[in-house]
Scaffold this motif. Structure first.
Motif, PDB file in Angstrom:
ATOM      1  N   UNK A  63      -1.420  10.282  -3.366  1.00  0.00           N
ATOM      2  CA  UNK A  63      -1.687  11.231  -2.296  1.00  0.00           C
ATOM      3  C   UNK A  63      -1.207  10.713  -0.952  1.00  0.00           C
ATOM      4  N   UNK A  64      -1.604   9.482  -0.639  1.00  0.00           N
ATOM      5  CA  UNK A  64      -1.385   8.948   0.702  1.00  0.00           C
ATOM      6  C   UNK A  64       0.069   9.053   1.171  1.00  0.00           C
ATOM      7  N   UNK A  90       4.813   5.897   5.300  1.00  0.00           N
ATOM      8  CA  UNK A  90       5.268   5.655   6.677  1.00  0.00           C
ATOM      9  C   UNK A  90       6.758   5.376   6.705  1.00  0.00           C
ATOM     10  N   UNK A 141       1.060  12.633   2.544  1.00  0.00           N
ATOM     11  CA  UNK A 141       0.344  13.315   3.621  1.00  0.00           C
ATOM     12  C   UNK A 141       1.262  13.710   4.764  1.00  0.00           C
ATOM     13  N   UNK A 142       2.226  12.832   5.091  1.00  0.00           N
ATOM     14  CA  UNK A 142       3.111  13.151   6.206  1.00  0.00           C
ATOM     15  C   UNK A 142       4.565  13.108   5.766  1.00  0.00           C
ATOM     16  N   UNK A 157       0.826  -1.206   0.000  1.00  0.00           N
ATOM     17  CA  UNK A 157       0.000   0.000   0.000  1.00  0.00           C
ATOM     18  C   UNK A 157       0.862   1.258   0.000  1.00  0.00           C
ATOM     19  N   UNK A 198      -2.293  16.380  -5.847  1.00  0.00           N
ATOM     20  CA  UNK A 198      -3.254  15.468  -5.206  1.00  0.00           C
ATOM     21  C   UNK A 198      -3.549  15.850  -3.751  1.00  0.00           C
ATOM     22  N   UNK A 231       0.391   4.029   1.314  1.00  0.00           N
ATOM     23  CA  UNK A 231       0.507   4.727   2.604  1.00  0.00           C
ATOM     24  C   UNK A 231       1.636   4.143   3.448  1.00  0.00           C
ATOM     25  N   UNK A 232       1.908   2.843   3.245  1.00  0.00           N
ATOM     26  CA  UNK A 232       3.020   2.218   3.959  1.00  0.00           C
ATOM     27  C   UNK A 232       4.351   2.780   3.457  1.00  0.00           C
ATOM     28  N   UNK A 233       4.423   3.051   2.136  1.00  0.00           N
ATOM     29  CA  UNK A 233       5.624   3.690   1.594  1.00  0.00           C
ATOM     30  C   UNK A 233       5.839   5.052   2.261  1.00  0.00           C
TER      31      UNK A 233
END
Lengths: 309, 281
Positions: free
Chosen positions: B209-210, B122, B213-214, B116, B234, B118-120
């Motif tokens: 996008x994910x 993190x 985010x951070x 995923x 995005x 988003x894991x990238x």
């Protein structure tokens, strides 16, 4: 001179191998860095993290059960919708469609897979969610409202909307992978069935699908991994309420969504660690599902050896 | 006998119809999304959108100029990181297809493609944002660059494999060492396909996008410092879509239309070029 050329070859071969080796190194580094990042939370909560429901950053008490529940349920809804649909398309594309139709349809499905998640989310908020609220939910409630699955006010946002948008997003992956394995079925299999007088559908059912079965299961796993980790579109339509409710019309939350929403604001170390812990488990789960999927697909693509059934 | 034959024939027709309807149903969302993007997005697009910074919250006007340039910066960083690794690693996979390393890398690259996004994000956060104590363009570029590697690697592998053996032999027969043969003959022969594959990969990460985010975090102003937060298209679409302001919703649609136009035109161009030669991932 020859010696120099030989040296060049050896160095270059090493460089190429090193670049390829970057992939396993990154995977190992991801595992290591995230384990270290999550360590305070792993030590404090252990596996119980995924079995408790409090999520209280102020008190420093974290449990991820509602997020796990939301992730599993939204993915299950997505697969329930996407698997039959995707298999239908795969059968059509690999067995029935005339040759001239295959490429344009495949192309359009590739475009569907290329749409950014945030665009799905935007469309979800302003088109899909209102449609679920006004058109889909009322008749569902009227006919099946006695089931706990369809209780409560139709808000539009919630598990059902998330499942729907996930289904749209994973369908291209199911189609691509299962079309691929069905095409890998040797033509002789089909010819044998056809020569016995089977219709095209009977050929598909008796000679193609059994042969491709493990690959099709692999395709479904591939889609499952995508659905479990999908973030933006789900975050935008699921409602982001950490609760466990039987109803699909109720809002929920997923692991990926909570990472997306809360991570940038997480200040103290335990809070950050708790979110990384959730991410680490998401990573491990999608990794496992993906490896299984690849192995199953490869089994079919490799050809004979499994015609035992 | 006759009845059962008829029934079998009708079942056959019925299933053909059902699977055809499935195909239509699977494509309906694509057309719906394109329709709504065109209808709502076109009305909200104007020159200001491409040239101005975002306006103050709730006030109409303003644009996404910084987000568009930010996305270009992030994609550029990702390309710097992902392209050399992907192309050279992919060449290795094609040239030593049966080595143990190649087998492992191939499986891992496919699996990494399914991690995923988003894991990238993190991961990039833990290795860059935490130690530097700052959200930054660089960390966003790393997150996207890592995502680019498996795509580029697998495409390069497939295309380098298509380069005929005779081309290599011709070069080697002239006494050119293998490494120069690869760099000066094989890779240039495959360049068209590799570039197409890279374009498709870049178009895909441009819409991510994910993971931003951070890492890249977003920024309402211009930023050219790689160690500071930077805006991305995005991210801006997401922020505006979930905001309560009507004008921002319109701008989110305009942003999505711009993003989709980029993604779709790259995909269409790439596939038009590559359709005859190779199947892109």
């Amino acid at each position: 001179m020859r010696h120099v050329a030989h040296m060049g070859d050896r160095l270059f071969a090493r460089l190429l191998a090193a670049m390829a080796g970057v992939v396993p190194v990154i995977m190992a580094a991801m595992l290591a860095a995230m384990t270290v990042g999550a360590w305070p939370a792993i030590r404090k909560f252990g596996p119980a993290f995924f079995a408790t429901s409090t999520w209280d950053p102020v008190a420093g008490d974290f449990g991820a059960l509602p997020f796990v529940y939301g992730t599993l349920v939204s993915s299950a809804v997505a697969l329930a919708l996407a698997v039959p649909l995707g298999l239908g398309v795969a059968i059509f594309l690999s067995e029935l469609a005339p040759g001239w139709l295959r490429r344009p349809v495949g192309f359009l499905l590739d475009l569907l897979a290329a749409i950014p998640s945030v665009v799905y989310g935007l469309w979800g908020i302003f088109v899909l969610v209102p449609w679920v609220r006004t058109t889909l939910s009322p008749p569902l409630k009227a006919t099946l409202g006695f089931l706990p699955l369809f209780e409560g006010p139709p808000l539009g946002i919630g598990m059902l909307a998330a499942g729907l948008i996930l289904a749209i997003m994973v369908v291209p992956f199911i189609i691509a992978a299962s079309t691929e394995v069905m095409r890998a079925v040797p033509t002789s299999q089909r010819e044998a069935a056809l020569s016995l007088g089977a219709t095209v559908w009977e050929t598909t059912r008796t000679a193609v699908i059994p042969y491709a079965r493990s690959g099709i299961v692999g395709a479904i796993f591939l889609a499952l991994a995508r659905a479990l980790g999908e973030t933006m579109a789900v975050t935008m339509v699921i409602g982001n309420v950490p609760q466990i409710r039987a109803s699909l019309l109720a809002p929920g939350y997923t692991i990926a969504a909570v990472i997306a929403n809360e991570f940038a604001e997480a200040t103290d170390d335990l809070y950050v660690a708790a979110i990384i812990y959730a991410g680490l488990v998401l990573f491990l789960v999608t990794l496992t599902v993906n490896i299984l999927a690849r192995l199953l697909v490869a089994r079919v693509a490799r050809g004979p050896g499994l015609i035992r059934e | 006998m006759a009845r059962s034959y008829l029934r079998r024939r009708w079942t056959d027709r019925l299933m053909a119809g059902v699977t055809f309807l499935c195909t239509v149903a699977a494509l309906v969302p694509l057309f719906l999304i394109l329709f709504f993007l065109a209808r709502t997005g076109l009305g909200a697009l104007n020159l200001e959108f491409f040239t101005h910074l975002p306006g103050a919250a709730g006030e109409p006007g303003g644009g996404m100029a910084n987000a568009i340039s930010g996305t270009l910066v992030l994609v550029g960083l990702a390309a710097l990181l992902g392209m050399p690794v992907g192309v050279l690693g992919g060449t290795f996979l094609a040239e030593c297809p049966n080595s143990r390393l190649a087998g492992a890398v191939r499986l891992m690259a496919d699996v990494m493609n399914g991690v995923p996004s988003i894991v990238m994000g993190l991961f990039a956060y833990t290795i860059l944002v935490l130690p530097l104590r700052h959200f930054s363009a660089a960390s966003g570029g790393v997150a996207l660059g890592i995502m680019l590697i498996p795509t580029v690697m697998r495409t390069t592998e497939e295309i380098v494999r298509l380069v005929p053996q005779s081309v290599r032999e011709a070069s080697l027969a002239l006494g050119i060492p293998q490494w120069r043969t690869l760099l000066r003959v094989v890779l240039p022969t495959a360049a068209g396909g590799i570039v197409t594959g890279i374009m498709v990969g870049l178009a895909r990460i441009a819409g991510e996008t994910a993971p931003l985010l951070f890492t890249a975090f977003g920024n309402r102003f211009w930023n050219w410092d790689l160690l500071q937060p930077i805006a991305a298209l995005p991210l801006q679409i997401f922020a505006y879509a979930v905001s309560p302001f009507e004008d921002w919703h319109r701008q989110a649609w305009a942003g999505a239309l711009v993003l989709m136009t980029i993604v779709l035109s790259v995909n269409i161009a790439a596939r038009a070029v590559a359709a005859r030669h190779v199947k892109l991932r």
